[in-house]
Design a protein around this motif. Structure first.
Motif, PDB file in Angstrom:
ATOM      1  N   ILE A 452       0.822  -1.206   0.000  1.00  0.00           N
ATOM      2  CA  ILE A 452       0.000   0.000   0.000  1.00  0.00           C
ATOM      3  C   ILE A 452       0.858   1.258   0.000  1.00  0.00           C
ATOM      4  N   GLU A 453       1.949   1.266   0.737  1.00  0.00           N
ATOM      5  CA  GLU A 453       2.796   2.452   0.780  1.00  0.00           C
ATOM      6  C   GLU A 453       3.511   2.671  -0.553  1.00  0.00           C
ATOM      7  N   GLU A 454       3.978   1.570  -1.157  1.00  0.00           N
ATOM      8  CA  GLU A 454       4.630   1.685  -2.459  1.00  0.00           C
ATOM      9  C   GLU A 454       3.633   2.109  -3.536  1.00  0.00           C
ATOM     10  N   PHE A 455       2.387   1.657  -3.384  1.00  0.00           N
ATOM     11  CA  PHE A 455       1.333   2.051  -4.326  1.00  0.00           C
ATOM     12  C   PHE A 455       1.059   3.547  -4.220  1.00  0.00           C
ATOM     13  N   LYS A 456       1.053   4.059  -3.003  1.00  0.00           N
ATOM     14  CA  LYS A 456       0.872   5.496  -2.805  1.00  0.00           C
ATOM     15  C   LYS A 456       2.032   6.279  -3.414  1.00  0.00           C
ATOM     16  N   THR A 457       3.244   5.766  -3.229  1.00  0.00           N
ATOM     17  CA  THR A 457       4.422   6.436  -3.785  1.00  0.00           C
ATOM     18  C   THR A 457       4.387   6.461  -5.306  1.00  0.00           C
ATOM     19  N   ALA A 458       3.929   5.346  -5.907  1.00  0.00           N
ATOM     20  CA  ALA A 458       3.882   5.250  -7.361  1.00  0.00           C
ATOM     21  C   ALA A 458       2.928   6.261  -7.969  1.00  0.00           C
ATOM     22  N   LEU A 459       1.827   6.574  -7.243  1.00  0.00           N
ATOM     23  CA  LEU A 459       0.811   7.480  -7.770  1.00  0.00           C
ATOM     24  C   LEU A 459       0.839   8.848  -7.091  1.00  0.00           C
ATOM     25  N   SER A 460       1.882   9.125  -6.339  1.00  0.00           N
ATOM     26  CA  SER A 460       1.902  10.370  -5.564  1.00  0.00           C
ATOM     27  C   SER A 460       1.932  11.614  -6.441  1.00  0.00           C
ATOM     28  N   ASP A 461       2.536  11.513  -7.631  1.00  0.00           N
ATOM     29  CA  ASP A 461       2.654  12.681  -8.504  1.00  0.00           C
ATOM     30  C   ASP A 461       1.564  12.752  -9.567  1.00  0.00           C
ATOM     31  N   VAL A 462       0.643  11.808  -9.560  1.00  0.00           N
ATOM     32  CA  VAL A 462      -0.364  11.743 -10.617  1.00  0.00           C
ATOM     33  C   VAL A 462      -1.281  12.961 -10.595  1.00  0.00           C
ATOM     34  N   ASP A 463      -1.694  13.379  -9.408  1.00  0.00           N
ATOM     35  CA  ASP A 463      -2.653  14.482  -9.307  1.00  0.00           C
ATOM     36  C   ASP A 463      -2.070  15.817  -9.741  1.00  0.00           C
ATOM     37  N   SER A 464      -0.753  15.892  -9.891  1.00  0.00           N
ATOM     38  CA  SER A 464      -0.143  17.130 -10.374  1.00  0.00           C
ATOM     39  C   SER A 464      -0.477  17.402 -11.835  1.00  0.00           C
ATOM     40  N   GLN A 465      -0.988  16.388 -12.540  1.00  0.00           N
ATOM     41  CA  GLN A 465      -1.337  16.557 -13.943  1.00  0.00           C
ATOM     42  C   GLN A 465      -2.729  17.159 -14.141  1.00  0.00           C
ATOM     43  N   MET A 466      -3.457  17.379 -13.051  1.00  0.00           N
ATOM     44  CA  MET A 466      -4.821  17.905 -13.154  1.00  0.00           C
ATOM     45  C   MET A 466      -4.799  19.364 -13.581  1.00  0.00           C
ATOM     46  N   LYS A 467      -5.551  19.687 -14.622  1.00  0.00           N
ATOM     47  CA  LYS A 467      -5.645  21.046 -15.129  1.00  0.00           C
ATOM     48  C   LYS A 467      -7.097  21.368 -15.453  1.00  0.00           C
ATOM     49  N   ASN A 468      -7.458  22.630 -15.263  1.00  0.00           N
ATOM     50  CA  ASN A 468      -8.801  23.065 -15.634  1.00  0.00           C
ATOM     51  C   ASN A 468      -8.919  23.155 -17.148  1.00  0.00           C
ATOM     52  N   LEU A 469     -10.092  22.832 -17.655  1.00  0.00           N
ATOM     53  CA  LEU A 469     -10.324  22.914 -19.090  1.00  0.00           C
ATOM     54  C   LEU A 469     -10.388  24.373 -19.525  1.00  0.00           C
ATOM     55  N   PRO A 470      -9.924  24.691 -20.730  1.00  0.00           N
ATOM     56  CA  PRO A 470      -9.977  26.086 -21.200  1.00  0.00           C
ATOM     57  C   PRO A 470     -11.409  26.527 -21.461  1.00  0.00           C
ATOM     58  N   ALA A 471     -11.642  27.815 -21.312  1.00  0.00           N
ATOM     59  CA  ALA A 471     -12.983  28.374 -21.552  1.00  0.00           C
ATOM     60  C   ALA A 471     -13.134  28.669 -23.037  1.00  0.00           C
ATOM     61  N   THR A 472     -13.385  27.625 -23.809  1.00  0.00           N
ATOM     62  CA  THR A 472     -13.508  27.761 -25.257  1.00  0.00           C
ATOM     63  C   THR A 472     -14.844  27.205 -25.724  1.00  0.00           C
ATOM     64  N   ALA A 473     -15.218  27.588 -26.946  1.00  0.00           N
ATOM     65  CA  ALA A 473     -16.457  27.081 -27.537  1.00  0.00           C
ATOM     66  C   ALA A 473     -16.386  25.574 -27.734  1.00  0.00           C
ATOM     67  N   GLN A 474     -15.199  25.064 -28.008  1.00  0.00           N
ATOM     68  CA  GLN A 474     -15.014  23.633 -28.238  1.00  0.00           C
ATOM     69  C   GLN A 474     -15.356  22.824 -26.986  1.00  0.00           C
ATOM     70  N   VAL A 475     -14.896  23.292 -25.835  1.00  0.00           N
ATOM     71  CA  VAL A 475     -15.194  22.614 -24.572  1.00  0.00           C
ATOM     72  C   VAL A 475     -16.690  22.682 -24.270  1.00  0.00           C
ATOM     73  N   ALA A 476     -17.271  23.869 -24.417  1.00  0.00           N
ATOM     74  CA  ALA A 476     -18.690  24.048 -24.115  1.00  0.00           C
ATOM     75  C   ALA A 476     -19.568  23.169 -24.994  1.00  0.00           C
ATOM     76  N   ALA A 477     -19.263  23.089 -26.288  1.00  0.00           N
ATOM     77  CA  ALA A 477     -20.058  22.277 -27.203  1.00  0.00           C
ATOM     78  C   ALA A 477     -19.968  20.800 -26.843  1.00  0.00           C
ATOM     79  N   GLN A 478     -18.790  20.319 -26.498  1.00  0.00           N
ATOM     80  CA  GLN A 478     -18.646  18.913 -26.131  1.00  0.00           C
ATOM     81  C   GLN A 478     -19.356  18.600 -24.823  1.00  0.00           C
ATOM     82  N   GLU A 479     -19.343  19.537 -23.883  1.00  0.00           N
ATOM     83  CA  GLU A 479     -20.057  19.324 -22.631  1.00  0.00           C
ATOM     84  C   GLU A 479     -21.560  19.269 -22.864  1.00  0.00           C
ATOM     85  N   GLY A 480     -22.083  20.143 -23.737  1.00  0.00           N
ATOM     86  CA  GLY A 480     -23.514  20.106 -24.040  1.00  0.00           C
ATOM     87  C   GLY A 480     -23.928  18.810 -24.690  1.00  0.00           C
ATOM     88  N   THR A 481     -23.125  18.305 -25.623  1.00  0.00           N
ATOM     89  CA  THR A 481     -23.424  17.030 -26.277  1.00  0.00           C
ATOM     90  C   THR A 481     -23.382  15.881 -25.278  1.00  0.00           C
TER      91      THR A 481
END
Length: 583
Positions: A452-481
């Protein structure tokens, strides 16, 4: 008398034979008589009561807004399953990516708008539309307070309530002024059709005023100084459109003003188009320099008066003031007041926009969804569920994970937490074996197991890849669909959920989480030169990208009517030039 007695017998038959009654009604209408009789029978409610009973079983869906997100939702929704009502202060959908083209007469305003009633008319089921503005959202009582638009002769606005079972908030955003003094009073924005039309009139006003007699060259230069604040896609595209308009069309109409026009792009960051690849950024800056467009990076606007714009220059923090003829403010988006008020009531006071989960549901509300520029997806972190994920993956309950156990659950993890897949891709890891290498090192790889500890270490940096989606028409259209498809399969998914397993709890989620698919982005730079950044790190700059831009934007129009109008406007511009009239 015989005819009358015939219809008396028909009336008695009507009560016992519905199919025969329909024949009599059709005959009466075609004959031009006894229409009142058939209407009177419908007043008894024999059929209407039944239909109203069916309608009462439908859930009521209220959609706020007719922008990219709201219109995409309406176009893809199976409206026969719901009682749908749309509330928006504008009765049309606008293709906003072409707003810079409207400002300079390349495309006409009416060519990029489609009446919303035309769009909903093509849908099955009845969709009601109200041209009104939502002023308050009451999530507790499940209704929205609306204020009708001012009509002819400044009729007083009327407030009314609209109840809902499901609420779809797609109100978009407004221009962000960062509370800079004088911006609202003296600057133009570029968010709506009306904004583009005002800019078009203002450009022509500047040229007409500069062509008046008895003005010095300095006064003319001041009136012909156009400042664009913001080096993002909208600001850069408008600057390019304005440069082409001046150099290709207006110089012929105002030969006495040749060489007096100046266009300045002000950007607080180090580069314009910072969200694009560096190759595109460099090309855009070099092209603007060749075209004579002044790009001021590292400048922050402090205030805007009716005659001059004041800026602070980094890093020395020097203050400089520059006179102008027109300023266009394009520095990003801000939250609308009604959304901010709603966020306060639901406890999201510390956020800039509405927070939703991966299924676009507003956190802390029942039956409320938000999409487009007014919301952002709050992706759940892997580390919050790391223990639950480990327990599900550890099928033999040995306390360690083998490669096979991790492989069996990896697809479900990547589907529920997209940052895991992005992390593996960015780190150029092919599979979980690479993940084991990175976490344990070659000396421990013989065991090929993780506790379990090694599993936590392996995924410890994964959440750093989280980014907000850009405020674009492309994002809005895909969300509506996406949301429309979820609504279409709402009943089926209750019995047969198709989403990933619940790591906290049992069973599966009803739907797969929303996944944005980036299809690329364009940056028109003027002179039939466009920069394109497409998936797969594919960069294209030049006339070929310009023709690709034409084809993509034409194909993305909401109807064949607007598609043909836009293509005809482009053709007219090639043959006759841009329209320089003030209207």
């Amino acid at each position: 008398m015989r005819i009358f007695s015939f219809f008396e017998r028909s009336a008695r038959t009507f009560q016992h034979s519905p199919s025969y009654a329909k024949l009599i009604v059709i005959f009466a209408v075609s004959g031009g008589g006894l229409v009142a009789y058939s209407d009177a029978r419908s007043d008894t409610g024999a059929y209407d009561v039944k239909s109203s009973q069916v309608d009462t079983k439908k859930k009521k869906v209220v959609v706020l807004g007719t922008g990219w997100a709201g219109t995409s939702f309406l176009k893809n929704l199976d409206s026969s399953q719901y009682d749908v009502q749309v509330v928006s202060p504008r009765n049309y959908f606008a293709f906003t990516p072409l707003l810079p083209s409207v400002t300079c007469g390349t495309v006409e305003a009416r060519s990029i708008v489609e009446p919303i009633r035309k769009i909903i008319k093509k849908k099955s089921g009845e969709i009601q539309f109200c041209e009104a503005e939502c002023v308050k959202i009451d999530a507790i009582n499940k209704n929205v307070h609306c204020l009708s638009n001012r009509g002819i002769n400044s009729e007083p606005q009327k407030e009314f309530l609209v109840d809902y079972d499901y609420l779809v908030i797609a109100l978009g955003a407004q221009a962000n002024t960062f509370n800079t003094p004088g911006v609202v009073e003296n600057c133009h924005f570029l968010k709506e059709i009306e904004d583009a039309q005002k800019i078009r009139r203002s450009v022509m006003d500047c040229f007409e005023k500069a062509s008046l007699p008895n003005l010095s060259d300095e006064e003319r230069k001041k009136k012909l100084h156009f400042v664009i604040v913001g080096g993002g896609p909208t600001g850069v595209e408008f600057a390019a459109e304005l440069h082409d308009f001046v150099s290709e069309d207006l110089v012929r109409l105002y030969p006495m003003l040749q060489g007096l026009t100046k266009i300045t792009v002000v950007e607080a960051g180090d580069h314009i188009l910072s969200m694009f690849d560096k190759r595109i950024t460099s090309f855009a800056e070099e092209k603007f320099q060749r075209d004579g467009i002044d790009v001021k990076t590292g400048y922050m606007v402090v205030s805007v008066s009716d005659t001059a714009i004041t800026m602070k220059v980094r890093p020395k923090q020097e203050i400089t003031s520059v006179p102008y003829g027109m300023v266009v403010w394009s520095t990003g988006i801000g939250t609308r007041p009604v959304v901010m008020d709603f966020m306060k009531h639901i406890g999201q006071t510390n956020r800039r926009v509405l927070a939703t989960d991966e299924w676009l549901r507003v956190e802390g509300c029942d039956g409320v969804y938000a999409l487009g520029d007014c919301a952002t997806i709050q992706q759940r972190k892997v580390m919050e569920d790391i223990a639950a994920i480990f327990n599900i993956a550890d099928k033999d309950k040995s306390g360690t994970l083998t490669v096979k156990e991790l492989q069996d659950v990896l697809d479900d993890i990547c589907e529920r937490y997209p940052q895991v897949e992005l992390y593996l891709k960015n780190k150029k890891m092919r599979d979980v074996v690479d993940l084991l290498y990175a976490s344990k090192g070659n000396d421990k790889l013989e065991s090929k197991e993780l506790d379990i500890e090694e599993f936590k270490t392996a995924l410890s940096d994964v959440d750093s890849q989280m980014k907000n989606l850009p405020a674009t028409a492309q994002v809005a259209a895909q969300e509506g669909t996406y949301l429309a498809r979820c609504f279409n399969h709402m009943k089926d998914a209750e019995n047969n959920p198709e989403g990933p397993p619940r790591f906290r709890g049992t069973g599966r989620h009803r739907f797969r989480p929303f996944r944005y698919r980036h299809l690329g982005q364009f940056a028109p730079l003027g002179g039939e030169q466009t920069a394109a950044q497409l998936p797969g790190d594919w960069i294209s700059i030049g006339q070929s990208s310009q023709w690709l831009w034409y084809s993509v934007y034409a194909s993305k129009q909401v109807s064949w009517r607007t598609r043909m109008l836009v293509i005809s406007d482009w053709t007219r511009r090639f043959i006759f030039g841009r329209d320089s009239s003030r209207i």
